[in-house]
Scaffold this motif. Structure first.
Motif, PDB file in Angstrom:
ATOM      1  N   ASN A   1      11.901  -6.089  -4.676  1.00  0.00           N
ATOM      2  CA  ASN A   1      10.823  -5.871  -5.667  1.00  0.00           C
ATOM      3  C   ASN A   1      10.158  -7.184  -6.060  1.00  0.00           C
ATOM      4  OD1 ASN A   1      10.886  -2.965  -6.082  1.00  0.00           O
ATOM      5  ND2 ASN A   1      12.948  -3.322  -6.900  1.00  0.00           N
ATOM      6  N   GLU A   2      10.983  -8.225  -6.155  1.00  0.00           N
ATOM      7  CA  GLU A   2      10.449  -9.548  -6.492  1.00  0.00           C
ATOM      8  C   GLU A   2       9.529 -10.053  -5.364  1.00  0.00           C
ATOM      9  OE1 GLU A   2      12.765 -13.570  -7.192  1.00  0.00           O
ATOM     10  OE2 GLU A   2      13.565 -11.945  -8.439  1.00  0.00           O
ATOM     11  N   ALA A   3       9.959  -9.839  -4.139  1.00  0.00           N
ATOM     12  CA  ALA A   3       9.141 -10.261  -2.994  1.00  0.00           C
ATOM     13  C   ALA A   3       7.794  -9.531  -3.007  1.00  0.00           C
ATOM     14  CB  ALA A   3       9.890  -9.983  -1.690  1.00  0.00           C
ATOM     15  N   LEU A   4       7.826  -8.226  -3.286  1.00  0.00           N
ATOM     16  CA  LEU A   4       6.579  -7.455  -3.330  1.00  0.00           C
ATOM     17  C   LEU A   4       5.677  -7.952  -4.463  1.00  0.00           C
ATOM     18  CD1 LEU A   4       8.055  -3.885  -2.704  1.00  0.00           C
ATOM     19  CD2 LEU A   4       6.473  -5.083  -1.190  1.00  0.00           C
ATOM     20  N   ALA A   5       6.277  -8.247  -5.613  1.00  0.00           N
ATOM     21  CA  ALA A   5       5.484  -8.727  -6.758  1.00  0.00           C
ATOM     22  C   ALA A   5       4.866 -10.089  -6.449  1.00  0.00           C
ATOM     23  CB  ALA A   5       6.366  -8.804  -8.001  1.00  0.00           C
ATOM     24  N   ASP A   6       5.631 -10.959  -5.796  1.00  0.00           N
ATOM     25  CA  ASP A   6       5.108 -12.281  -5.455  1.00  0.00           C
ATOM     26  C   ASP A   6       3.990 -12.187  -4.416  1.00  0.00           C
ATOM     27  OD1 ASP A   6       6.884 -13.344  -7.236  1.00  0.00           O
ATOM     28  OD2 ASP A   6       8.242 -14.202  -5.743  1.00  0.00           O
TER      29      ASP A   6
ATOM     30  N   TYR B   1       7.010   3.887   6.709  1.00  0.00           N
ATOM     31  CA  TYR B   1       5.937   4.689   6.097  1.00  0.00           C
ATOM     32  C   TYR B   1       6.210   6.183   6.323  1.00  0.00           C
ATOM     33  CZ  TYR B   1       1.096   6.579   5.725  1.00  0.00           C
ATOM     34  OH  TYR B   1      -0.036   7.311   5.444  1.00  0.00           O
ATOM     35  N   THR B   2       6.340   6.569   7.581  1.00  0.00           N
ATOM     36  CA  THR B   2       6.683   7.963   7.854  1.00  0.00           C
ATOM     37  C   THR B   2       8.037   8.082   8.546  1.00  0.00           C
ATOM     38  OG1 THR B   2       5.357   7.892   9.878  1.00  0.00           O
ATOM     39  CG2 THR B   2       4.282   8.731   7.906  1.00  0.00           C
ATOM     40  N   ARG B   3       8.690   6.953   8.806  1.00  0.00           N
ATOM     41  CA  ARG B   3      10.116   6.957   9.151  1.00  0.00           C
ATOM     42  C   ARG B   3      10.729   5.722   8.507  1.00  0.00           C
ATOM     43  NH1 ARG B   3      11.166   6.803  15.333  1.00  0.00           N
ATOM     44  NH2 ARG B   3      13.282   6.472  14.648  1.00  0.00           N
TER      45      ARG B   3
ATOM     46  N   ILE C   1      -5.068  -1.925   6.682  1.00  0.00           N
ATOM     47  CA  ILE C   1      -4.934  -0.468   6.761  1.00  0.00           C
ATOM     48  C   ILE C   1      -5.622   0.191   5.567  1.00  0.00           C
ATOM     49  CG2 ILE C   1      -2.734  -0.371   5.504  1.00  0.00           C
ATOM     50  CD1 ILE C   1      -1.832   1.755   7.548  1.00  0.00           C
ATOM     51  N   HIS C   2      -5.868  -0.597   4.534  1.00  0.00           N
ATOM     52  CA  HIS C   2      -6.491  -0.047   3.323  1.00  0.00           C
ATOM     53  C   HIS C   2      -7.390  -1.108   2.704  1.00  0.00           C
ATOM     54  CE1 HIS C   2      -6.851   2.161  -0.475  1.00  0.00           C
ATOM     55  NE2 HIS C   2      -6.688   0.991  -1.074  1.00  0.00           N
ATOM     56  N   MET C   3      -8.592  -0.708   2.295  1.00  0.00           N
ATOM     57  CA  MET C   3      -9.454  -1.610   1.522  1.00  0.00           C
ATOM     58  C   MET C   3      -9.973  -0.837   0.326  1.00  0.00           C
ATOM     59  SD  MET C   3     -11.807  -3.695   4.302  1.00  0.00           S
ATOM     60  CE  MET C   3     -12.130  -5.138   3.261  1.00  0.00           C
TER      61      MET C   3
ATOM     62  N   HIS D   1       0.837  -1.211   0.000  1.00  0.00           N
ATOM     63  CA  HIS D   1       0.000   0.000   0.000  1.00  0.00           C
ATOM     64  C   HIS D   1       0.873   1.264   0.000  1.00  0.00           C
ATOM     65  CE1 HIS D   1      -3.472  -2.456   0.449  1.00  0.00           C
ATOM     66  NE2 HIS D   1      -3.272  -2.769   1.716  1.00  0.00           N
ATOM     67  N   VAL D   2       2.006   1.218   0.725  1.00  0.00           N
ATOM     68  CA  VAL D   2       2.928   2.367   0.730  1.00  0.00           C
ATOM     69  C   VAL D   2       3.485   2.574  -0.677  1.00  0.00           C
ATOM     70  CG1 VAL D   2       5.168   3.215   1.566  1.00  0.00           C
ATOM     71  CG2 VAL D   2       3.550   2.149   3.172  1.00  0.00           C
ATOM     72  N   VAL D   3       3.992   1.496  -1.266  1.00  0.00           N
ATOM     73  CA  VAL D   3       4.602   1.582  -2.600  1.00  0.00           C
ATOM     74  C   VAL D   3       3.579   2.056  -3.627  1.00  0.00           C
ATOM     75  CG1 VAL D   3       5.582   0.170  -4.458  1.00  0.00           C
ATOM     76  CG2 VAL D   3       6.378  -0.133  -2.107  1.00  0.00           C
ATOM     77  N   ASP D   4       2.358   1.587  -3.496  1.00  0.00           N
ATOM     78  CA  ASP D   4       1.304   1.925  -4.465  1.00  0.00           C
ATOM     79  C   ASP D   4       0.694   3.307  -4.233  1.00  0.00           C
ATOM     80  OD1 ASP D   4       1.664  -0.521  -5.637  1.00  0.00           O
ATOM     81  OD2 ASP D   4      -0.094  -1.472  -4.718  1.00  0.00           O
ATOM     82  N   GLY D   5       1.150   4.013  -3.186  1.00  0.00           N
ATOM     83  CA  GLY D   5       0.624   5.350  -2.916  1.00  0.00           C
ATOM     84  C   GLY D   5      -0.816   5.339  -2.422  1.00  0.00           C
ATOM     85  N   GLU D   6      -1.217   4.266  -1.745  1.00  0.00           N
ATOM     86  CA  GLU D   6      -2.603   4.163  -1.277  1.00  0.00           C
ATOM     87  C   GLU D   6      -2.788   4.708   0.137  1.00  0.00           C
ATOM     88  OE1 GLU D   6      -4.165   0.364  -3.888  1.00  0.00           O
ATOM     89  OE2 GLU D   6      -2.952  -0.040  -2.121  1.00  0.00           O
ATOM     90  N   LEU D   7      -1.685   5.106   0.793  1.00  0.00           N
ATOM     91  CA  LEU D   7      -1.790   5.658   2.145  1.00  0.00           C
ATOM     92  C   LEU D   7      -1.404   7.133   2.087  1.00  0.00           C
ATOM     93  CD1 LEU D   7      -0.095   2.778   4.185  1.00  0.00           C
ATOM     94  CD2 LEU D   7      -2.482   3.033   3.496  1.00  0.00           C
TER      95      LEU D   7
END
Ligand code: ZN
Ligand code: ZN
Length: 328
Positions: free
Chosen positions: A308-313, A113-115, A253-255, A43-49
């Motif tokens: 990045n691979e871990a996030l994609a998986d 996220y913020t640190r 944290i996000h839906m 969610h952080v990487v995707d800019g959803e927060l």
């Protein structure tokens, strides 16, 4: 130090080398031994927060050893193994902090996220928010406990004592919560993406009495349901699956947006609540109970530079349990 940094939202993390930071007053520096990968990192990487610190080093399930200590640090020593969770700092003076609800602090800092977080070889933390982990258990096995486990524990607590527990989304958090619920002699009903037979089998291996599609109703009404997956349409499905007076807990944290649904799904004193963050007391309670519960985490490890691979998986659901980065 080396770190995987998010320089721009919705872009891949970049591997960088930067000066190793020194701990300030009240801070520790940890040599990272393992860092779990959580859906919140996506969610952080995707800019959803809202309002992330960018650039940011993600990662908030950090296990490591203290290798430097700032002034005014009490009770922690160099060489000690600690865990650094999502809750990185609270103000201590807002109405929520004063009421013992620091998870809702008005001025918090969140790790990754913020640190800056733990997708790195070193990380700085506020010493008061680090948990001593002792020497039992491997670094990799412990990492998912620090968010998936902790948020799951808090969610199960807020769900109440119902015996029939539904878990929607059987990933890192649910695979730990299922073990806690069984230890508490509750029956676990696991709901996965339709057709995800592998994950349904995984849930049964962990003791689920029933596993099926999130679109199916369980064989008997649930007392409580916890939603770990992100699709908003799971909310009416879960409300439909709980009995009168039952409770549905949204643990993410996000839906995505919740669809409209007939009021009768909420009627008869069904409750819908969300869980936000954690308190340090949650951490002490959960980590204190872990040895008695005998939690076994299922992990897939990736070297740090393959974050990045871990996030994609994780996004694609290509592993059961949790992904963990190791810095080598
Ligand atoms: Zn506060
Ligand atoms: Zn998390």
């Amino acid at each position: 130090m080396k770190a995987m940094v998010l320089n721009r939202l919705r872009a891949p993390l970049e591997c960088i080398e930067r000066a190793t930071p020194q701990p300030g007053p009240g801070q520790i520096r940890v040599k990272v031994a393992a860092c779990g990968v959580c859906r919140t990192d996506l969610h952080v990487v995707d800019g959803e927060l809202p309002n992330p610190k960018v650039p940011i080093i993600p990662g908030h399930e950090i296990v490591g050893r203290i290798d430097a200590v700032g002034v005014n640090v009490v009770g922690l020593d160099i060489g000690e193994r600690v865990g650094i969770p999502w809750l990185g700092h609270t103000c201590g003076i807002c109405p929520y902090c004063l009421a013992g609800r620091e998870n809702l602090c008005d001025h918090p800092l969140f790790t990754g996220y913020t640190r800056d977080g733990g997708f790195a070889t070193e990380a700085i933390a506020d010493a008061r928010f680090a948990f001593p982990l002792g020497e039992t258990g491997s670094d990799v096995a412990l990492a998912p406990l620090l968010c998936a486990g902790l948020i799951g524990w808090r969610s199960l607590g807020l769900a109440g004592p119902g015996k029939r527990v539904g878990l929607y989304g059987f990933g890192a958090a649910a695979h730990i919560v299922a073990q806690v619920a069984r230890w508490q002699e509750r029956a676990v009903f696991a709901f996965t993406r339709p057709g995800d037979i592998a994950t349904q089998n995984f849930a049964r291996q962990l003791g689920a009495v029933w596993a099926g599609s999130s679109e199916d109703l369980p064989p008997e009404p649930l007392d409580v349901a916890i939603i770990f997956a992100t699709p908003g349409n799971l909310v009416p499905l879960a409300l439909q699956a709980v009995r009168k007076g039952g409770r549905v807990v949204c643990a993410g944290i996000h839906m995505s947006n919740l669809p409209s649904f007939p009021y009768r799904l909420l009627w008869e004193e069904r409750q819908l609540i969300s869980v936000a963050n954690l308190t340090r007391q949650d951490g002490l309670d959960f980590l204190g109970a872990v040895p008695a519960i005998g939690i076994v985490t299922q992990t897939t490890t990736y070297p740090l530079h393959k974050a990045n691979e871990a996030l994609a998986d994780l996004r694609a659901g290509r592993f059961e349990g949790a992904a963990v980065l190791v810095p080598w």
